[in-house]
Design a protein around this motif. Structure first.
Motif, short mmCIF file in Angstrom:
data_model
loop_
_atom_site.label_atom_id
_atom_site.label_comp_id
_atom_site.label_asym_id
_atom_site.label_seq_id
_atom_site.Cartn_x
_atom_site.Cartn_y
_atom_site.Cartn_z
N ASP A 230 13.32 5.46 -20.67
CA ASP A 230 14.02 6.74 -21.52
C ASP A 230 13.56 7.07 -22.46
O ASP A 230 11.81 7.16 -22.83
CB ASP A 230 15.50 6.21 -21.53
CG ASP A 230 16.56 6.71 -21.16
OD1 ASP A 230 16.43 8.29 -21.78
OD2 ASP A 230 17.78 5.85 -20.97
N ASN B 60 22.87 3.86 -22.29
CA ASN B 60 22.93 4.33 -20.80
C ASN B 60 23.00 2.78 -20.30
O ASN B 60 23.66 2.86 -19.09
CB ASN B 60 21.53 4.81 -20.57
CG ASN B 60 21.31 6.54 -21.10
OD1 ASN B 60 23.13 7.06 -21.12
ND2 ASN B 60 20.59 7.27 -21.13
N HIS B 61 21.73 1.81 -20.14
CA HIS B 61 22.32 0.68 -19.27
C HIS B 61 23.19 -0.36 -19.61
O HIS B 61 23.93 -0.62 -18.08
CB HIS B 61 20.78 -0.48 -19.79
CG HIS B 61 20.65 -2.01 -18.44
ND1 HIS B 61 21.02 -1.45 -17.23
CD2 HIS B 61 21.14 -2.83 -19.02
CE1 HIS B 61 20.94 -2.66 -16.83
NE2 HIS B 61 21.09 -3.74 -17.76
N ASN C 191 26.23 0.85 -20.88
CA ASN C 191 27.65 1.51 -19.66
C ASN C 191 26.96 1.56 -18.67
O ASN C 191 28.83 1.69 -17.63
CB ASN C 191 26.80 3.40 -19.89
CG ASN C 191 28.09 4.12 -19.61
OD1 ASN C 191 29.47 3.46 -20.10
ND2 ASN C 191 27.91 5.19 -18.53
N ASP C 192 25.81 1.50 -17.92
CA ASP C 192 25.69 1.47 -16.32
C ASP C 192 26.69 0.22 -15.92
O ASP C 192 26.84 0.08 -14.58
CB ASP C 192 24.73 1.95 -16.02
CG ASP C 192 24.01 3.04 -15.44
OD1 ASP C 192 24.91 4.32 -15.84
OD2 ASP C 192 22.75 3.12 -15.55
N ILE C 193 26.08 -0.77 -16.81
CA ILE C 193 26.35 -2.40 -15.90
C ILE C 193 27.96 -2.61 -16.56
O ILE C 193 28.29 -4.01 -16.55
CB ILE C 193 25.75 -3.07 -16.39
CG1 ILE C 193 25.24 -3.45 -17.65
CG2 ILE C 193 24.35 -2.84 -15.40
CD1 ILE C 193 24.40 -4.61 -18.11
N GLN C 194 28.49 -1.86 -17.66
CA GLN C 194 29.95 -1.67 -18.32
C GLN C 194 29.85 -3.35 -18.99
O GLN C 194 30.68 -4.19 -19.13
CB GLN C 194 30.94 -1.94 -17.07
CG GLN C 194 31.02 -0.54 -16.65
CD GLN C 194 32.37 -0.68 -15.62
OE1 GLN C 194 32.36 -1.73 -14.60
NE2 GLN C 194 33.42 0.33 -15.28
#
Length: 204
Positions: A150, A159-160, A162-165
């Protein structure tokens, strides 16, 4: 909800925030918990706020909660990892606390497009050495090393998560010298300001 929990009330007129750390030591406290407030929420946490001052002076973990939660039982945690051996102390502190929860831990290293850029092979080699030293070669089954690319460490972590909640973001700090070396600039703007997630810090 506090049934069965011993509560000790205390009022102090602090002049310097390091006194909170002294009170924690005197009372054998394992964790400091603080809530965020104000219109901008947690965006102010690491930008000169009271919480930042507590984080910088604290020798024990500090957990910052942004939104109310009926039950805090994290199952998936993102730990910002710089893969440096000197950061293993903070990593061990995090693992010791996380043992109280049945969770999965993502150690996230963010590769940046600058002078610190490394190839996949270089990152893998450095990660293997970090884990070997940290765990004597036996990496726990609930732990996974993640590499992301990034434009900033903060964005990569957020971002990571958020992606994996993820349920929680963990960050190593250098105490009074401020946030860890790879969090130069405002971590609040890129991670905490955009994440409705609790953030916990561990001193390196």
């Amino acid at each position: 909800f506090l049934k069965g929990v011993k509560v000790t009330e205390m009022v102090q007129n602090y002049k310097i925030f390091s006194e909170i750390n002294e009170v924690a030591k005197e009372n054998n406290i394992d964790l400091i918990i603080m809530g965020s407030h104000g219109a901008s929420g947690v965006s102010e946490i690491f930008v000169g706020s009271n919480t930042e001052k507590v984080v910088r002076s604290s020798d024990i973990p500090v957990l910052v909660i942004k939104e109310p939660s009926p039950l805090f039982t994290p199952k998936l945690v993102v730990y910002a990892c710089d893969l440096r051996v000197e950061s293993i102390k903070a990593y061990h502190s995090a693992r010791a606390l996380f043992e109280n929860w049945d969770l999965k831990l993502h150690l996230v290293y963010v590769n940046l497009p600058n002078e610190e850029f490394m190839s996949t092979g270089e990152i893998k080699k450095k990660a293997e050495f970090f884990l070997k030293v940290a765990h004597n070669g036996a990496v726990p089954s609930n732990t996974e090393m993640i590499y992301v690319s990034d434009y900033s460490i903060e964005r990569g972590i957020f971002n990571h998560a958020n992606d994996i909640q993820a349920d929680l973001i963990a960050i190593p700090t250098h105490g009074r010298s401020g946030i860890a070396h790879f969090f130069k600039g405002s971590i609040g703007e890129d991670v905490v300001n955009h994440a409705n997630l609790p953030v916990i810090t561990f001193k390196v």
